[in-house]
Design a protein around this motif. Structure first.
Motif, mmCIF file in Angstrom:
data_model
loop_
_atom_site.group_PDB
_atom_site.id
_atom_site.type_symbol
_atom_site.label_atom_id
_atom_site.label_comp_id
_atom_site.label_asym_id
_atom_site.label_seq_id
_atom_site.Cartn_x
_atom_site.Cartn_y
_atom_site.Cartn_z
ATOM 1 N N ASP A 24 78.682 -23.616 53.251
ATOM 2 C CA ASP A 24 77.780 -24.493 54.003
ATOM 3 C C ASP A 24 78.598 -25.547 54.752
ATOM 4 O O ASP A 24 78.927 -26.604 54.212
ATOM 5 N N ILE A 25 78.921 -25.247 55.981
ATOM 6 C CA ILE A 25 79.688 -26.169 56.832
ATOM 7 C C ILE A 25 78.736 -26.660 57.922
ATOM 8 O O ILE A 25 78.550 -26.005 58.953
ATOM 9 N N TRP A 26 78.122 -27.804 57.692
ATOM 10 C CA TRP A 26 77.070 -28.276 58.578
ATOM 11 C C TRP A 26 77.605 -28.743 59.920
ATOM 12 O O TRP A 26 76.845 -28.834 60.896
ATOM 13 N N ALA A 27 78.887 -29.037 59.986
ATOM 14 C CA ALA A 27 79.478 -29.358 61.293
ATOM 15 C C ALA A 27 79.413 -28.159 62.236
ATOM 16 O O ALA A 27 79.397 -28.322 63.461
ATOM 17 N N VAL A 28 79.364 -26.955 61.675
ATOM 18 C CA VAL A 28 79.171 -25.738 62.466
ATOM 19 C C VAL A 28 77.689 -25.434 62.633
ATOM 20 O O VAL A 28 77.234 -25.040 63.713
ATOM 21 N N PHE A 29 76.910 -25.638 61.570
ATOM 22 C CA PHE A 29 75.504 -25.255 61.593
ATOM 23 C C PHE A 29 74.673 -26.103 62.548
ATOM 24 O O PHE A 29 73.848 -25.566 63.305
ATOM 25 N N VAL A 30 74.852 -27.409 62.512
ATOM 26 C CA VAL A 30 73.958 -28.294 63.259
ATOM 27 C C VAL A 30 73.993 -28.017 64.766
ATOM 28 O O VAL A 30 72.923 -27.863 65.391
ATOM 29 N N PRO A 31 75.163 -27.946 65.432
ATOM 30 C CA PRO A 31 75.139 -27.610 66.871
ATOM 31 C C PRO A 31 74.510 -26.251 67.140
ATOM 32 O O PRO A 31 73.794 -26.082 68.143
ATOM 33 N N ASN A 32 74.767 -25.274 66.270
ATOM 34 C CA ASN A 32 74.173 -23.954 66.474
ATOM 35 C C ASN A 32 72.659 -23.986 66.302
ATOM 36 O O ASN A 32 71.923 -23.333 67.054
ATOM 37 N N LEU A 33 72.182 -24.725 65.314
ATOM 38 C CA LEU A 33 70.733 -24.849 65.113
ATOM 39 C C LEU A 33 70.063 -25.505 66.320
ATOM 40 O O LEU A 33 69.004 -25.055 66.784
ATOM 41 N N LEU A 34 70.672 -26.559 66.837
ATOM 42 C CA LEU A 34 70.097 -27.239 67.997
ATOM 43 C C LEU A 34 70.082 -26.337 69.222
ATOM 44 O O LEU A 34 69.096 -26.321 69.982
ATOM 45 N N ALA A 35 71.159 -25.570 69.414
ATOM 46 C CA ALA A 35 71.214 -24.666 70.567
ATOM 47 C C ALA A 35 70.155 -23.575 70.458
ATOM 48 O O ALA A 35 69.445 -23.283 71.436
ATOM 49 N N MET A 36 70.018 -22.964 69.278
ATOM 50 C CA MET A 36 69.005 -21.913 69.112
ATOM 51 C C MET A 36 67.602 -22.463 69.285
ATOM 52 O O MET A 36 66.745 -21.839 69.927
ATOM 53 N N ALA A 37 67.340 -23.636 68.713
ATOM 54 C CA ALA A 37 66.015 -24.229 68.853
ATOM 55 C C ALA A 37 65.712 -24.573 70.313
ATOM 56 O O ALA A 37 64.591 -24.351 70.786
ATOM 57 N N LEU B 52 67.388 -21.049 56.601
ATOM 58 C CA LEU B 52 67.159 -22.006 57.690
ATOM 59 C C LEU B 52 67.743 -21.486 58.999
ATOM 60 O O LEU B 52 67.098 -21.557 60.061
ATOM 61 N N LEU B 53 68.950 -20.960 58.940
ATOM 62 C CA LEU B 53 69.572 -20.404 60.140
ATOM 63 C C LEU B 53 68.768 -19.228 60.679
ATOM 64 O O LEU B 53 68.554 -19.110 61.897
ATOM 65 N N SER B 54 68.313 -18.353 59.777
ATOM 66 C CA SER B 54 67.550 -17.183 60.205
ATOM 67 C C SER B 54 66.209 -17.583 60.809
ATOM 68 O O SER B 54 65.788 -17.034 61.833
ATOM 69 N N ALA B 55 65.541 -18.554 60.180
ATOM 70 C CA ALA B 55 64.246 -18.997 60.701
ATOM 71 C C ALA B 55 64.401 -19.625 62.083
ATOM 72 O O ALA B 55 63.568 -19.407 62.979
ATOM 73 N N THR B 56 65.465 -20.378 62.272
ATOM 74 C CA THR B 56 65.686 -21.003 63.584
ATOM 75 C C THR B 56 66.012 -19.950 64.628
ATOM 76 O O THR B 56 65.559 -20.040 65.781
ATOM 77 N N ALA C 291 72.132 -15.211 70.069
ATOM 78 C CA ALA C 291 72.865 -14.499 69.021
ATOM 79 C C ALA C 291 74.291 -15.011 68.875
ATOM 80 O O ALA C 291 74.881 -14.873 67.797
ATOM 81 N N ARG C 292 74.847 -15.610 69.908
ATOM 82 C CA ARG C 292 76.201 -16.173 69.799
ATOM 83 C C ARG C 292 76.243 -17.226 68.693
ATOM 84 O O ARG C 292 77.156 -17.248 67.860
ATOM 85 N N TYR C 293 75.256 -18.094 68.670
ATOM 86 C CA TYR C 293 75.225 -19.171 67.681
ATOM 87 C C TYR C 293 74.859 -18.635 66.295
ATOM 88 O O TYR C 293 75.344 -19.145 65.281
ATOM 89 N N PHE C 294 74.019 -17.611 66.268
ATOM 90 C CA PHE C 294 73.599 -17.065 64.980
ATOM 91 C C PHE C 294 74.735 -16.289 64.314
ATOM 92 O O PHE C 294 74.939 -16.390 63.104
ATOM 93 N N VAL C 295 75.481 -15.503 65.090
ATOM 94 C CA VAL C 295 76.610 -14.744 64.536
ATOM 95 C C VAL C 295 77.657 -15.696 63.973
ATOM 96 O O VAL C 295 78.189 -15.494 62.872
#
Length: 386
Positions: free
Chosen positions: A354-367, A275-279, A339-343
């Motif tokens: 799987d720490i979604w508190a980290v993933f969700v803001p990064n996913l929104l920023a990349m999207a 999911l992170l890679s696809a985003t 790449a900042r959010y992906f790294v």
């Protein structure tokens, strides 16, 4: 609707309507073109392996077996015991000497990174119990990081050795025992390899897309595709889906190498990683498409993709250099680098879980950044159509 020559012509509203069949035809055409291009397959599948090998074995932030000299000006039993302590650590590769002139020349030539002098009056200094320093540490300041390591390691060896002397050692009121979370062995490979996956995805998503699409603008094939009944959205999606698939395949391959070859733990789930890679592929592909649509020249597209895609991902994403240590203006720029959010997400999913508190803001920023790139790319392409 029939034309003047009696042929059947497609109505304008049908040309504008999104047609899955047209999209599939474009995807098949682009996929065949990518498979027939050796450079595309080389970048997508061979380059990731080379980069991961480099960052796993050739590039290391771990400092081990640092070459230093130990000058024994004192032949006392305590001095020999301390010299043996220096030789017994895995972090130092020790060369012994009895005259500092023997090692000082080797420091100048770069053979040694520094040296430690055990002075003639070592026994007296030891009896003073801290009134004077026990040894002298000299390091090569042309490499500041290595010089700091030499100094800290040498001081640590002296403190550990002195702590083993029950009589001379002062009682410690507090005992510190460090614990390292997520990377207990402090292996730099476990931090570099996940970050290297972000670099691989940037190369495939931004640089490869920019080069391939710009090449079509140069050859005139892009204008031919734009003159077909396919809409701009169909053309853009049809061109990017094959490279999206290449990026995801490269992610799976790089993950397999990281886990099974380079011994990097994947503590999170594979679904979260995908999911992170696809985003992340959304802003990467969008940036490459925007560059090619604006430049329409392979050389210029390669240069812009290098300076706006690869180098920021390499230097300003937290992959090699800590963002918190950067000046404030540079830290502000990093917020606009996908790449900042992906790294950050990759290091989390590999080393922490799987720490979604980290993933969700990064996913929104990349999207969000990706949507912006695609809107700009579509406008640029529409201008070219007009």
């Amino acid at each position: 609707m029939n034309g003047a020559d009696g042929s059947r012509r497609m109505p304008p509203e049908a040309m504008r309507r999104f047609d899955p069949k047209r999209l599939w035809a474009l995807v098949v055409k682009e996929s065949l073109q990518a498979v027939r291009d050796p450079s595309t397959l080389l970048i997508a599948f061979v380059l990731p392996v080379v980069l991961l090998l480099l960052f796993s074995y050739a590039v290391s932030l771990d400092v081990r077996a640092v070459r230093i000299g130990v000058v024994q000006e004192s032949e006392s039993a305590s001095a020999q015991s301390l010299a043996a302590a220096f030789a017994g650590t895995r972090y130092l590769n020790v060369t012994f000497a009895h005259d500092r002139r023997e090692v000082s020349e080797r420091v100048v030539s770069g053979e040694l990174r520094g040296f430690v002098v055990i002075p003639q009056d070592f026994e007296q200094r030891l009896a003073d119990r801290g009134a004077r320093p026990l040894v002298q540490i000299i390091a090569d300041g042309s490499q500041p990081n290595t010089a700091n390591y030499v100094t800290n390691y040498a001081q640590g060896v002296v403190q550990t050795w002195r702590g083993g002397l029950g009589i001379e050692a002062s009682p410690a009121g507090v005992t510190l025992e460090p614990r390292y979370w997520f990377n207990a062995e402090l292996e730099s490979r476990r931090s570099l390899v996940p970050g290297a996956i972000a670099i691989v995805m940037t190369i495939i998503g931004t640089m490869l897309t920019a080069l391939v699409v710009a090449r079509e603008w140069e050859r005139g094939t892009m204008e031919a595709v734009l003159s077909t009944p396919a809409s701009v959205a169909e053309i853009l999606i049809g061109k990017l889906l094959p490279y999206f698939a290449l990026g995801m395949l490269a992610t799976l391959g790089a993950t397999a190498l990281a886990v099974f070859i380079f011994d990097v733990p994947l503590r999170g789930s594979l679904a979260a990683l995908l999911l992170l890679s696809a985003t992340f592929m959304v802003p990467a592909l969008g940036q490459g498409l925007l560059i090619s649509s604006v430049t329409r020249n392979q050389f210029l597209a390669a240069q812009i993709a290098l300076f706006s895609g690869f180098l920021p991902a390499f230097m300003l994403s937290g992959f090699l250099y800590e963002i918190d240590a950067m000046p404030a203006p540079i830290r502000a720029i990093t917020w606009f680098i996908p790449a900042r959010y992906f790294v950050s997400s990759l290091k989390t999913v590999f080393l922490a879980g799987d720490i979604w508190a980290v993933f969700v803001p990064n996913l929104l920023a990349m999207a969000g950044i990706g949507i912006l790139f695609f809107v700009l790319a579509k406008r640029a392409t529409r201008k070219n159509l007009e």
